[in-house]
Structure formats: structure tokens, C-alpha cells
Design an enzyme around this catalytic site. Structure first.
Site, PDB file in Angstrom:
ATOM      1  N   ARG A  11      23.641   4.246   7.096  1.00  0.00           N
ATOM      2  CA  ARG A  11      22.670   5.179   6.400  1.00  0.00           C
ATOM      3  C   ARG A  11      21.758   4.421   5.579  1.00  0.00           C
ATOM      4  NH1 ARG A  11      27.569   7.956   5.619  1.00  0.00           N
ATOM      5  NH2 ARG A  11      27.685  10.116   7.139  1.00  0.00           N
TER       6      ARG A  11
ATOM      7  N   LYS B   3       6.696   1.936   8.249  1.00  0.00           N
ATOM      8  CA  LYS B   3       7.002   2.619   9.460  1.00  0.00           C
ATOM      9  C   LYS B   3       7.780   1.789  10.651  1.00  0.00           C
ATOM     10  CE  LYS B   3       3.283   4.998  11.280  1.00  0.00           C
ATOM     11  NZ  LYS B   3       1.839   5.214  11.520  1.00  0.00           N
TER      12      LYS B   3
ATOM     13  N   GLU C 117      -7.004  -5.221  15.516  1.00  0.00           N
ATOM     14  CA  GLU C 117      -6.489  -4.452  14.197  1.00  0.00           C
ATOM     15  C   GLU C 117      -7.164  -4.894  13.172  1.00  0.00           C
ATOM     16  OE1 GLU C 117      -4.562  -1.951  14.142  1.00  0.00           O
ATOM     17  OE2 GLU C 117      -3.145  -2.204  15.915  1.00  0.00           O
TER      18      GLU C 117
ATOM     19  N   LYS D  69      -5.380  -2.233   4.710  1.00  0.00           N
ATOM     20  CA  LYS D  69      -4.152  -1.361   4.935  1.00  0.00           C
ATOM     21  C   LYS D  69      -3.466  -0.842   3.627  1.00  0.00           C
ATOM     22  CE  LYS D  69      -0.360  -0.134   8.059  1.00  0.00           C
ATOM     23  NZ  LYS D  69       0.052  -0.209   9.162  1.00  0.00           N
TER      24      LYS D  69
ATOM     25  N   GLU E  97       1.482   9.114   5.340  1.00  0.00           N
ATOM     26  CA  GLU E  97       0.749   9.541   6.140  1.00  0.00           C
ATOM     27  C   GLU E  97       0.483  11.189   6.366  1.00  0.00           C
ATOM     28  OE1 GLU E  97      -0.330   8.707  11.013  1.00  0.00           O
ATOM     29  OE2 GLU E  97       0.860   7.162   9.804  1.00  0.00           O
TER      30      GLU E  97
ATOM     31  N   ARG F  46      -4.402   8.415   5.452  1.00  0.00           N
ATOM     32  CA  ARG F  46      -3.904   7.362   6.098  1.00  0.00           C
ATOM     33  C   ARG F  46      -3.921   7.338   7.561  1.00  0.00           C
ATOM     34  NH1 ARG F  46       2.299   4.720   5.217  1.00  0.00           N
ATOM     35  NH2 ARG F  46       2.374   3.293   6.963  1.00  0.00           N
TER      36      ARG F  46
ATOM     37  N   ASN G 213      -5.119   5.255  12.419  1.00  0.00           N
ATOM     38  CA  ASN G 213      -4.835   5.587  14.045  1.00  0.00           C
ATOM     39  C   ASN G 213      -6.135   5.374  14.750  1.00  0.00           C
ATOM     40  OD1 ASN G 213      -1.919   6.177  13.669  1.00  0.00           O
ATOM     41  ND2 ASN G 213      -2.836   8.261  12.889  1.00  0.00           N
TER      42      ASN G 213
ATOM     43  N   HIS H 134      -6.146   4.193  18.401  1.00  0.00           N
ATOM     44  CA  HIS H 134      -4.749   3.845  19.055  1.00  0.00           C
ATOM     45  C   HIS H 134      -4.362   5.234  19.858  1.00  0.00           C
ATOM     46  CE1 HIS H 134      -4.326   0.847  16.165  1.00  0.00           C
ATOM     47  NE2 HIS H 134      -3.170   0.914  16.275  1.00  0.00           N
TER      48      HIS H 134
ATOM     49  N   HIS I 251      -2.770   3.442  22.810  1.00  0.00           N
ATOM     50  CA  HIS I 251      -1.398   3.979  23.253  1.00  0.00           C
ATOM     51  C   HIS I 251      -1.409   4.315  24.702  1.00  0.00           C
ATOM     52  CE1 HIS I 251       0.406   3.809  18.970  1.00  0.00           C
ATOM     53  NE2 HIS I 251       0.199   2.639  19.271  1.00  0.00           N
TER      54      HIS I 251
ATOM     55  N   HIS J  12      -0.837  -4.978  23.300  1.00  0.00           N
ATOM     56  CA  HIS J  12      -1.303  -3.742  22.302  1.00  0.00           C
ATOM     57  C   HIS J  12      -2.501  -3.851  21.805  1.00  0.00           C
ATOM     58  CE1 HIS J  12      -0.527  -0.635  19.264  1.00  0.00           C
ATOM     59  NE2 HIS J  12      -0.997  -1.515  18.461  1.00  0.00           N
TER      60      HIS J  12
END
Length: 523
Positions: free
Chosen positions: A291, A313, A355, A393, A403, A407, A411, A414, A418, A430
Site C-alpha cells: 500500500r 506521476k 522536453e 516543470k 493536474e 499543469r 502535455n 504529447h 504518444h 519518446h
């Protein structure tokens, strides 16, 4: 740097060393020390009286002893404001530079004079009618000395809060809040060797699962393991295959099994050593094991340093698309060692610059302008690129940790990127896919009247100068591209939603567009 974390604020009289130092220490949640204040407390008289009684040589002797004592007694570090001449002594300079990082402040002469006028009586320099001329002469004598420090900050027109924020960027030192317990982000050359002591300072416990992949573990694993063991940790190395195609549920299952076999408990620690894939997987494994246990991110790729390691994330891919499972589970520490980039192939570092360019487009026009100078200029200023990219960032995360709104700008590039990455079967890196996505999404923004004309070409030219692609490759699997778009996690109400640029330094989020992709996919 020593086991402590010292940041020394130095520079011209009146440049704001104490004011900035206090604000910086508050933002980083570190103790603050004012060397002059400590000297006054020990002597029982103010500095003008000390100068009158003991002369400058006597004061400098007190200064040396107070500095040595401070560094001996406060081994964990902090932020220290130093007197305007404290590092003229080479012994003092060597002492502080061996313990931490010096940030030298400067300001325009008229600003210095105004500040010192307000502090008249507390400064020995501000005495007599000719003090302004003496100040000018002092600054002239020390100009070369002050200029010799690599990190410089002009405080002339900055508030203490703004100056402290700029100091964080220059130092590569941040403390992120808003997602549970605050955590530290550090850019530290040689940081792998200091990792164990930095983890001990933050109360992270043994045993430690050192998670890496088949590319990174052979290069950096033994060095990091030795540093952790020297700090008293029992280390359980866990290596998984390298590559985005292994960011899967079976890989997660192998991590959980290795944690159990290694004796990890709820109080144990996971250390993720590698690029974005390792950070995402190891972080998600830590989030879900018993957990949730604490973890540390040690990004070794440029992409991970400026983007993937920040924000908490974590996750894994499904066959249908990227990052469709995951959790917000911030690390206890992010430690970026720029020296690890020296072991990467050049094309990997170039890919990470996508990025960086994205962050420049969103919120740092100066960073974008640096990227526009091309690969060689960026390569020579890589440490600055990392710190600036991180700072962008960090700013978004602080304003919107989960987000919920702003925020989502991160993206940018992306949504399309992606889909391209997925449709290429991950043959494209990427960062390469994101580079293409930045151009395509800027073109979409122009066509829908969101971006100013010419923005897409400016972004494309920047990426070309960095050796990155700008067009969707011919022969891309169109069905796979469309399928990936439809399952993008940013979609809402069944519609694809984009973060789009308006200009360098301006953007719009949550933009739903109907797009005919045939032109873009024609190659």
C-alpha cells in the site's frame, strides 16, 4: 559537495545577501545562518564597533573562525549569508566551495547606494560624507573577485521572493509541495556518490531495492550500490530489461516479487536509477507495494531529469496505449547527477531536448532562445539547461500538483507524440516523437487561429538545429495512430483534447479539435 547541503550567498555590500538567504532557506526548508549576525552575537558589539576596535584584519580573523565553527557544528548544511569580503581569503573560499555551492549576488551601483543608505549605522562602509565614492572604489577593486564565481544573480529589480525563486533555478535546488509530504529536488554533479548520505538526512530506511535496467545498471549500479552501502544501507539490486516495450504489468510483477524476496517492508525504500521508464515503473511499484513505500528517483537521462522524474506521476503502459495505469506517488527525493549524461549516446541526449524545448515554449523564452542556438551551444551549457528545464516543470507542479488545470500544459506535444511513438512500435524514441508532436500541434494551433503565424516553423527550425525530427515518418501505421489517439488519457467526453501553443511563453489547455489527419500522415 560534502554530506551536508550548503548554499552560500555572497557578493557586493548591499546586494541583498541576508534578505535573499532568509527567503531561500524558507523556500527550501533549510536552516538559515547569517555569518555577520553570528559574529556580532559572539562579540557582543556591532560590526562598526568591531572594525573601530580591531581593524579590518581583526574582523577578518573573527570571520574565519566563525565560518570554520559553523561548518564544523552544522554538518547537515543550510543556507548561509556571508559578508561582502568573506571569500577574499583563499582559505575561506576553498572551505566553502568544498562544502557546497556559492551564489554571488550583484546589483547596480545606484541600487546598492540606496539600500546602504537605508542601512546606515549598521555598516562600517556607510560612514563619512565620501562613503559613496569609497563604495565605488571598493566595487572596482573587488570586481574581478566577484566575477570569478560561476553562479551570478543580479538582484537590482527583484523582490526577495522573486530573487529566491531565481536562486533556486541557478542552484538547481527545489522543494516541491502540494502532494502530501514535501520533497526535495537537487541537481548535483557527483550526486550518485552523495546519494546515501542525502537519503539518511531524509530518514529513508533499509533495505533498499535498487531498481535499474540492463543498460544503466552495468554503468552506474556498482558505484551507487557502494555509496548506499557506505551510508549503512543493505542493498537489493533489481534489474529489468531496458526499453519502453518493457513498461508493462509483467515487469511490475517482477519488481513486486523481487521486493518480497529481498525482504522489503513498509518502512523500506525503493531507489529508481535510470530514465523515465525505470522511474515510472519503480515509482508505481513503490506506490502499490504494501500500500505504498517511500522511493527515490535518480534520473540518468536528460528527459527524465527535466520531466519524467518530477511531479510524482508513476505508471505503466497497456497494449492499448501509454501510461493508462498509474498513480500519483511523489518520491522522497529527486537527485539528478548531470555527470551521468556523459555515458549516454549523443542521440539519447538530443532526444531529451524535446522536453527542454517544450518547457521553453511554455514558460521560459530564454531557455527556448538558448535551444535555438543549436546543439553545440546547448551541449556546452547542459547544466544550465537541466536546471532551467527543471524549474519550469517545478513551477507547474507547484501551481497545479494533481493536474487539475494549468499543469495540463505539460502535455504539449504529447497527444500527437504518444500516438506516433505507439504507432511506430517504439522505434522512435519518446523525445523524437514528442519533437514531431510539438510541430504538428503548433501547426494545428496556427490553422485554428490559436497560435501566431510562423510559430510552427520557428519551433521546427529549433528542433532541426538540435538534430531532432519534425515530421511524422512516412509509412506510419495509421490505424495504430488513430487507436492511440482515442485512448489518450487526456481525452474527455470521447474527444481528443490538446494543450496548444499560442506563442513562445503562452499556451492554451483543454482544446478540443476535430482534425483531418490524412495530410499529416502523408509523410
Amino acid at each position: 559537495m560534502s554530506a551536508g547541503e550548503w548554499y552560500f550567498i555572497y557578493g557586493m555590500p548591499g546586494a541583498g545577501k541576508s534578505t535573499l538567504g532568509k527567503a531561500l532557506a524558507e523556500q527550501l526548508e533549510l536552516p538559515f545562518f547569517d555569518l555577520d549576525a553570528q559574529i556580532v552575537a559572539q562579540a557582543g558589539v556591532d560590526i562598526p564597533t568591531l572594525f573601530a576596535r580591531e581593524g579590518e584584519s581583526g574582523f577578518r580573523a573573527r570571520e574565519r573562525e566563525t565560518l570554520r565553527a559553523l561548518l564544523m557544528e552544522e554538518k547537515s548544511g543550510g543556507v548561509a549569508a556571508l559578508g561582502g569580503g568573506a571569500l577574499l581569503n583563499e582559505e575561506n573560499r576553498h572551505l566553502v566551495e568544498s562544502h557546497g555551492t556559492v551564489l554571488c549576488l550583484r546589483a547596480e551601483t545606484d541600487v546598492l547606494q540606496a539600500r546602504m543608505t537605508n542601512a546606515a549605522g549598521a555598516r562600517p562602509l556607510v560612514a563619512g560624507e565620501d562613503w559613496r565614492e569609497r563604495l565605488r572604489a571598493l566595487l572596482e577593486r573587488r570586481a574581478e573577485h566577484y566575477a570569478s564565481f560561476p553562479l551570478q544573480l543580479d538582484t537590482s529589480h527583484l523582490s526577495p521572493e522573486k530573487a529566491a525563486a531565481e536562486a533556486r533555478r541557478l542552484l538547481g535546488a527545489f522543494r516541491l509541495r502540494g502532494m502530501g509530504a514535501p520533497y526535495d529536488v537537487r541537481v548535483l554533479p557527483g550526486g550518485l556518490d552523495a546519494c546515501g548520505s542525502l537519503m539518511r538526512r531524509r530518514g529513508l530506511n533499509s533495505p533498499v531495492a535498487l531498481v535499474s535496467d540492463t543498460h544503466v545498471m552495468p554503468v552506474h549500479g556498482e558505484r551507487l550500490r557502494a555509496a548506499l552501502e557506505q551510508a549503512g544501507y543493505r542493498v537489493v539490486p533489481v534489474t529489468i530489461p531496458a526499453g519502453e516495450e518493457h513498461k508493462t504489468l509483467p515487469s511490475l510483477e517482477s519488481l513486486w516479487s523481487a521486493f518480497l524476496a529481498g525482504g522489503l517492508e513498509r518502512g523500506s525504500t525503493v531507489v529508481a536509477l535510470g530514465g523515465g521508464v525505470i522511474g515510472d515503473l519503480a515509482g508505481f511499484a513503490a506506490a502499490t507495494f504494501m500500500r505504498g513505500i517511500r522511493w527515490v528517483s535518480l534520473p540518468t537521462s536528460l528527459l527524465a531529469m527535466v520531466d519524467a522524474s518530477l511531479g510524482g506521476k508513476t505508471g505503466a503502459d497497456l497494449p492499448q496505449g501509454k501510461n493508462l495505469i498509474g498513480a500519483f506517488h511523489p518520491p522522497a527525493l529527486v537527485l539528478a547527477d548531470p555527470e551521468t549524461l556523459n555515458t549516454l549516446p549523443e542521440e539519447e541526449v538530443r532526444a531529451g531536448l524535446a522536453e527542454v524545448v517544450k518547457h521553453g515554449i511554455l514558460a521560459d523564452p530564454a531557455l527556448f532562445a538558448l535551444c535555438e542556438q543549436g546543439w553545440e551551444a546547448v551541449r556546452q551549457r547542459m547544466a544550465e539547461v537541466i536546471r532551467r528545464g527543471m524549474a519550469v516543470k517545478v513551477g507547474f507542479i507547484e501551481r497545479d500538483p494533481y493536474e487539475k488545470g494549468e499543469r495540463a500544459a505539460l502535455n504539449l506535444g504529447h497527444t500527437v507524440g504518444h500516438a506516433i511513438e505507439r504507432a511506430s512500435g517504439y522505434r522512435l524514441r519518446h523525445g523524437e516523437a514528442v519533437a514531431i508532436g510539438l510541430v504538428v500541434e503548433a501547426q494545428l494551433a496556427e490553422r485554428h487561429g490559436i497560435a501566431r503565424k510562423g510559430l510552427a516553423e520557428r519551433i521546427a527550425a529549433c528542433l532541426r538545429g538540435l538534430g531532432l525530427p519534425e515530421r511524422i515518418p512516412a509509412g506510419l501505421d495509421e490505424a495504430a495512430f488513430h487507436a492511440a489517439l482515442q485512448v489518450d488519457k487526456k481525452n474527455a467526453g470521447g474527444r481528443v483534447r490538446f494543450a496548444l501553443p499560442e506563442d513562445i511563453g503562452a499556451y492554451r489547455v483543454g482544446v478540443a479539435l476535430e482534425v483531418d489527419w490524412s495530410e499529416f500522415l502523408a509523410g
